[in-house]
Design an enzyme around this catalytic site. Structure first.
Site, short mmCIF file in Angstrom:
data_model
loop_
_atom_site.label_atom_id
_atom_site.label_comp_id
_atom_site.label_asym_id
_atom_site.label_seq_id
_atom_site.Cartn_x
_atom_site.Cartn_y
_atom_site.Cartn_z
N ASP A 103 18.55 -24.82 6.53
CA ASP A 103 19.77 -24.04 6.32
C ASP A 103 20.25 -23.53 7.67
OD1 ASP A 103 19.35 -24.47 3.66
OD2 ASP A 103 19.12 -22.37 3.10
N HIS A 118 26.72 -25.44 2.31
CA HIS A 118 26.03 -24.17 2.15
C HIS A 118 27.04 -23.02 2.04
CE1 HIS A 118 22.58 -21.62 2.03
NE2 HIS A 118 22.64 -21.15 3.26
N HIS A 128 29.80 -18.64 3.45
CA HIS A 128 28.52 -18.07 3.03
C HIS A 128 28.75 -17.07 1.90
CE1 HIS A 128 24.28 -16.56 3.78
NE2 HIS A 128 24.14 -17.87 3.89
N HIS A 163 14.54 -22.95 8.70
CA HIS A 163 15.70 -22.62 9.53
C HIS A 163 15.42 -23.06 10.96
CE1 HIS A 163 16.11 -19.96 6.04
NE2 HIS A 163 17.40 -19.92 6.29
#
Length: 262
Positions: free
Chosen positions: A74, A125, A129, A223
């Site tokens: 991500d 994604h 956000h 990440h």
């Protein structure tokens, strides 16, 4: 990508097969994705999340009888470590999916292009956000479309198949809307607290915390904002291969989910 076009068609067919369940009443109750961890190569217990995600054609893991895992990242912002991660993935010939925000695509177009050029998948994604549990259907659609257009502008990826909700927050409505738009919601069964760029634990501890959760079929969430992860990734790949694991892509997993239906 021709493969993405084929997957899009199959996903649409799957959506038609699930139409009856998708028109049932949905709830707006918000959930923060989570699960009860298990160890010794056992998948976690998702409780009622598992059937809810499956109802709308999403997935959170692959075949628990097959020693294959799936790397996902991500990316909401860049701290200078993604290129190192890409170098390792290229050297080790491991596919990955990068779930990006609009901010990341705007600021790191060259890295985004490199991801696709080197055979990785870009997932949505959320452009801003957004917490989709607080968004209207029209807001969700616009947010998804805005980011898809950015991804297609900077890369050769002509369709965005996979979606991961921001912060893992979702409800039945958001699952339903994204499914009907042709997206596959992708969750995970292995994750660690690794999104704080200023917290150093050392790559060995990060590796140990990840390895202890791994199981056959695991979708691993990482990440790329910490030096620990950048240093750890090569050791993770080597250790999992040593233990007999292979690395698959989410496209592989989608084929495995879809083909038995036809």
């Amino acid at each position: 990508m021709q493969l993405n076009k084929i997957l899009y068609i199959l996903a649409g067919m799957l959506m038609c097969l699930s139409f009856t369940s998708s028109i049932e009443a949905t709830t707006d109750q918000a959930y923060g994705y989570g699960y009860k961890k298990k160890y010794n190569e056992q998948p976690p217990d998702l409780g009622f999340y598992a059937p809810l995600i499956e109802k709308y054609n999403g997935f959170y893991m692959g075949d628990s009888d097959e020693k294959k895992v799936y790397l996902t990242f991500d990316n909401g912002y860049e701290e200078g470590y993604t290129s190192t991660v890409l170098d390792v993935l290229k050297e080790k010939q491991v596919p990955a999916t990068f779930f990006l925000t609009g901010h990341y695509v705007d600021d790191e177009a060259e890295l985004v292009k490199r991801m696709v050029d080197e055979g990785h998948i870009i997932g949505n994604h959320s452009n801003k956000h957004l917490d989709y549990t607080k968004a209207s259907e029209s807001q969700m659609k616009k947010d998804l479309e805005d980011l898809d257009n950015k991804i297609k502008k900077f890369t050769n990826q002509d369709y965005v198949q996979f979606f991961r909700p921001a912060e893992g927050r979702f409800n039945e409505k958001s699952l339903k809307v994204t499914d009907e738009l042709g997206y596959v919601n992708v969750f995970w069964t292995v994750a660690i607290v690794d999104w704080h760029s200023d917290r150093r634990q050392g790559w060995q501890k990060v590796l140990d915390n990840t390895i202890e959760q791994v199981h056959p079929g695991a979708i691993i969430l990482l990440h790329t904002v910490s030096e620990d992860n950048a240093d750890m990734i090569t050791h993770l790949i080597d250790e999992l291969r040593k233990r007999g694991y292979e690395f698959g892509s989410l496209e592989d997993l989608l084929w495995e989910k879809l083909l038995p239906l036809y």
